[in-house]
Each structure stands twice: as structure tokens, then as C-alpha cells.
Design a protein around this motif. Structure first.
Motif, PDB file in Angstrom:
ATOM      1  N   VAL A  55      15.675  32.753  20.298  1.00 38.50           N
ATOM      2  CA  VAL A  55      15.673  31.630  19.464  1.00 38.50           C
ATOM      3  C   VAL A  55      15.681  30.525  20.414  1.00 38.50           C
ATOM      4  CG1 VAL A  55      16.652  30.064  17.778  1.00 38.50           C
ATOM      5  CG2 VAL A  55      16.564  32.453  17.420  1.00 38.50           C
ATOM      6  N   ASP A  56      16.504  30.436  21.437  1.00 36.92           N
ATOM      7  CA  ASP A  56      16.610  29.297  22.575  1.00 36.92           C
ATOM      8  C   ASP A  56      17.586  29.764  23.445  1.00 36.92           C
ATOM      9  OD1 ASP A  56      16.050  26.032  22.210  1.00 36.92           O
ATOM     10  OD2 ASP A  56      17.781  26.603  23.587  1.00 36.92           O
ATOM     11  N   LYS A  57      17.392  29.516  24.831  1.00 35.52           N
ATOM     12  CA  LYS A  57      18.178  29.889  25.835  1.00 35.52           C
ATOM     13  C   LYS A  57      19.465  29.151  25.688  1.00 35.52           C
ATOM     14  CE  LYS A  57      15.417  33.002  27.707  1.00 35.52           C
ATOM     15  NZ  LYS A  57      15.693  34.304  27.279  1.00 35.52           N
ATOM     16  N   SER A  58      19.522  27.777  25.249  1.00 37.95           N
ATOM     17  CA  SER A  58      20.759  27.145  25.134  1.00 37.95           C
ATOM     18  C   SER A  58      21.639  27.589  24.317  1.00 37.95           C
ATOM     19  CB  SER A  58      20.269  25.603  25.119  1.00 37.95           C
ATOM     20  OG  SER A  58      21.463  24.737  24.905  1.00 37.95           O
ATOM     21  N   ALA A  59      22.954  27.894  24.663  1.00 34.28           N
ATOM     22  CA  ALA A  59      23.935  28.058  23.621  1.00 34.28           C
ATOM     23  C   ALA A  59      24.170  27.092  22.641  1.00 34.28           C
ATOM     24  CB  ALA A  59      25.086  28.484  24.540  1.00 34.28           C
ATOM     25  N   VAL A  60      24.250  25.759  23.328  1.00 37.92           N
ATOM     26  CA  VAL A  60      24.298  24.499  22.421  1.00 37.92           C
ATOM     27  C   VAL A  60      23.664  24.451  21.063  1.00 37.92           C
ATOM     28  CG1 VAL A  60      24.662  22.040  22.352  1.00 37.92           C
ATOM     29  CG2 VAL A  60      25.317  23.488  24.435  1.00 37.92           C
ATOM     30  N   ARG A  61      22.294  24.789  21.482  1.00 41.93           N
ATOM     31  CA  ARG A  61      21.276  24.649  20.494  1.00 41.93           C
ATOM     32  C   ARG A  61      21.302  25.821  19.421  1.00 41.93           C
ATOM     33  NH1 ARG A  61      17.924  21.979  24.467  1.00 41.93           N
ATOM     34  NH2 ARG A  61      17.139  23.835  25.258  1.00 41.93           N
ATOM     35  N   ASN A  63      24.187  27.603  18.708  1.00 41.86           N
ATOM     36  CA  ASN A  63      25.425  27.240  18.025  1.00 41.86           C
ATOM     37  C   ASN A  63      24.973  26.157  16.958  1.00 41.86           C
ATOM     38  OD1 ASN A  63      26.957  29.274  19.164  1.00 41.86           O
ATOM     39  ND2 ASN A  63      27.455  28.074  21.108  1.00 41.86           N
ATOM     40  N   ARG A  64      24.421  25.164  17.267  1.00 43.56           N
ATOM     41  CA  ARG A  64      23.977  23.939  16.199  1.00 43.56           C
ATOM     42  C   ARG A  64      23.311  24.700  15.120  1.00 43.56           C
ATOM     43  NH1 ARG A  64      20.307  19.863  15.171  1.00 43.56           N
ATOM     44  NH2 ARG A  64      21.484  18.147  14.286  1.00 43.56           N
ATOM     45  N   LEU A  65      22.342  25.563  15.469  1.00 49.97           N
ATOM     46  CA  LEU A  65      21.492  26.163  14.583  1.00 49.97           C
ATOM     47  C   LEU A  65      22.432  27.004  13.470  1.00 49.97           C
ATOM     48  CD1 LEU A  65      18.779  26.777  13.242  1.00 49.97           C
ATOM     49  CD2 LEU A  65      18.386  28.396  14.983  1.00 49.97           C
ATOM     50  N   ARG A  66      23.195  27.716  13.998  1.00 50.98           N
ATOM     51  CA  ARG A  66      24.072  28.571  13.493  1.00 50.98           C
ATOM     52  C   ARG A  66      25.086  27.825  12.532  1.00 50.98           C
ATOM     53  NH1 ARG A  66      26.294  31.024  17.857  1.00 50.98           N
ATOM     54  NH2 ARG A  66      24.413  32.734  17.990  1.00 50.98           N
ATOM     55  N   ARG A  67      25.703  26.625  12.859  1.00 52.40           N
ATOM     56  CA  ARG A  67      26.307  26.067  11.845  1.00 52.40           C
ATOM     57  C   ARG A  67      25.555  25.299  10.910  1.00 52.40           C
ATOM     58  NH1 ARG A  67      28.120  23.940  17.067  1.00 52.40           N
ATOM     59  NH2 ARG A  67      26.964  22.095  16.775  1.00 52.40           N
ATOM     60  N   ARG A  68      24.423  25.042  11.188  1.00 56.18           N
ATOM     61  CA  ARG A  68      23.583  24.228  10.156  1.00 56.18           C
ATOM     62  C   ARG A  68      23.161  25.306   9.170  1.00 56.18           C
ATOM     63  NH1 ARG A  68      18.370  21.695  12.026  1.00 56.18           N
ATOM     64  NH2 ARG A  68      18.743  20.419  10.266  1.00 56.18           N
ATOM     65  N   LEU A  69      22.831  26.616   9.441  1.00 61.50           N
ATOM     66  CA  LEU A  69      22.454  27.432   8.575  1.00 61.50           C
ATOM     67  C   LEU A  69      23.685  28.152   7.707  1.00 61.50           C
ATOM     68  CD1 LEU A  69      19.802  29.347   7.963  1.00 61.50           C
ATOM     69  CD2 LEU A  69      20.373  30.919  10.117  1.00 61.50           C
ATOM     70  N   LEU A  94      12.448  27.478  13.657  1.00 64.30           N
ATOM     71  CA  LEU A  94      13.671  26.945  12.760  1.00 64.30           C
ATOM     72  C   LEU A  94      14.619  25.675  13.465  1.00 64.30           C
ATOM     73  CD1 LEU A  94      14.420  27.757   9.827  1.00 64.30           C
ATOM     74  CD2 LEU A  94      16.487  28.597  10.710  1.00 64.30           C
ATOM     75  N   LEU A  95      14.619  25.642  14.822  1.00 71.66           N
ATOM     76  CA  LEU A  95      15.375  24.608  15.424  1.00 71.66           C
ATOM     77  C   LEU A  95      14.740  23.172  15.141  1.00 71.66           C
ATOM     78  CD1 LEU A  95      15.663  26.237  19.027  1.00 71.66           C
ATOM     79  CD2 LEU A  95      17.501  25.468  17.440  1.00 71.66           C
ATOM     80  N   THR A  96      13.327  23.062  14.735  1.00 72.45           N
ATOM     81  CA  THR A  96      12.617  21.766  14.582  1.00 72.45           C
ATOM     82  C   THR A  96      12.891  21.387  12.917  1.00 72.45           C
ATOM     83  OG1 THR A  96      10.511  22.855  13.939  1.00 72.45           O
ATOM     84  CG2 THR A  96      11.152  22.416  16.338  1.00 72.45           C
ATOM     85  N   TYR A  97      13.386  22.119  12.278  1.00 74.81           N
ATOM     86  CA  TYR A  97      13.542  21.878  10.756  1.00 74.81           C
ATOM     87  C   TYR A  97      14.642  20.724  10.479  1.00 74.81           C
ATOM     88  CZ  TYR A  97      10.833  25.909   9.310  1.00 74.81           C
ATOM     89  OH  TYR A  97       9.907  26.755   8.879  1.00 74.81           O
ATOM     90  N   LYS A  98      14.165  19.927   9.908  1.00 75.18           N
ATOM     91  CA  LYS A  98      15.064  18.839   9.617  1.00 75.18           C
ATOM     92  C   LYS A  98      16.064  19.618   8.306  1.00 75.18           C
ATOM     93  CE  LYS A  98      12.836  14.837  10.639  1.00 75.18           C
ATOM     94  NZ  LYS A  98      12.855  15.339  12.119  1.00 75.18           N
ATOM     95  N   TRP A  99      17.230  18.965   7.991  1.00 72.77           N
ATOM     96  CA  TRP A  99      18.286  19.553   7.016  1.00 72.77           C
ATOM     97  C   TRP A  99      17.591  19.766   5.685  1.00 72.77           C
ATOM     98  CZ3 TRP A  99      22.299  22.365   6.652  1.00 72.77           C
ATOM     99  CH2 TRP A  99      22.941  22.494   5.486  1.00 72.77           C
ATOM    100  N   PRO A 100      16.936  19.044   4.819  1.00 75.30           N
ATOM    101  CA  PRO A 100      16.390  19.348   3.646  1.00 75.30           C
ATOM    102  C   PRO A 100      15.434  20.622   3.895  1.00 75.30           C
ATOM    103  CG  PRO A 100      16.016  16.954   3.838  1.00 75.30           C
ATOM    104  CD  PRO A 100      16.634  17.465   5.189  1.00 75.30           C
TER     105      PRO A 100
END
Length: 123
Positions: A55-61, A63-69, A94-100
């Protein structure tokens, strides 16, 4: 965070979902699901997430996706049909999706799999 009864933590359950789970997909998300093993009737559905380095090499991104999901799923937990094990696998876009859009994607996927008990509620 998902409430404790809704968390899927068992490694064997993850493996069983990968091997024998039914699959539904959208542009940004894949859902694997199956009924719980015998004796799981009436138990709330359990949800797991698998966010890989693909999904992304960056753990920060990731984890952010994981929290949002996780939050999008948590809002729908009361509407889930009981007795299922679910595994959400996000795709890189999915990283580019806005919250709604993310919420709509999760909701649509659960409707597509017929896992929401009351699809008209909280539309």
C-alpha cells in the motif's frame, strides 16, 4: 479503536479468511468474509485489517490509513450482521480518498457483501 467484541485477532482466522473467505472488491478496498465457525451464532461480527507495505512504504501513511479505515468501520459496527469474520485489505489508491469517500467505500462494500443488517439506517 474498534470495540473489543468486534476485533478479529486470531492468526488462524486471518489465514482461514485468506484461504476460503468470500471476496468482494471495489477500486480501493477488498473485503474477505466468511461465517464464523460452528458456535459463532449471535456473536458480533469480528473485523480485521491487513495493510501491507504494498500500500505504501511509509509506516506513517499506512498507520494513518489504518486509523481512518478502523474509524469508518467502527461507525458501521452496530449495523453489521452478527456471526461473520471480516478482513479489509486496502489498495494503494485508498490513500488518496477523502474521508466521505472512504466512508462511502466501506459502506458500499459491506452492502455489496450483504453484511449490513439495516442498509437504510444512517444513509
Amino acid at each position: 479503536m474498534l470495540p473489543a467484541p468486534y476485533r478479529l485477532r486470531d492468526r488462524r482466522a486471518f489465514q482461514a479468511l485468506y484461504q476460503a473467505g468470500q471476496r468482494r472488491s471495489t477500486a480501493g478496498l477488498t473485503l474477505l468474509f466468511q461465517p464464523m465457525p460452528a458456535g459463532g451464532e449471535g456473536i458480533p461480527s469480528q473485523v480485521g485489517l491487513a495493510v501491507s507495505k504494498k500500500v505504501d512504504k511509509s509506516a506513517v501513511r499506512r498507520n494513518r490509513l489504518r486509523r481512518r479505515l478502523r474509524e469508518a468501520i467502527r461507525l458501521l459496527c452496530p449495523q453489521l450482521k452478527p456471526g461473520y469474520q471480516l478482513l479489509f485489505i486496502p489498495k494503494p489508491n485508498l490513500l488518496t480518498y477523502k474521508w466521505p469517500e472512504l466512508q462511502a467505500e466501506v459502506r458500499y462494500l459491506l452492502l455489496k457483501a450483504d453484511l449490513l443488517a439495516s442498509p437504510e439506517a444512517n444513509s
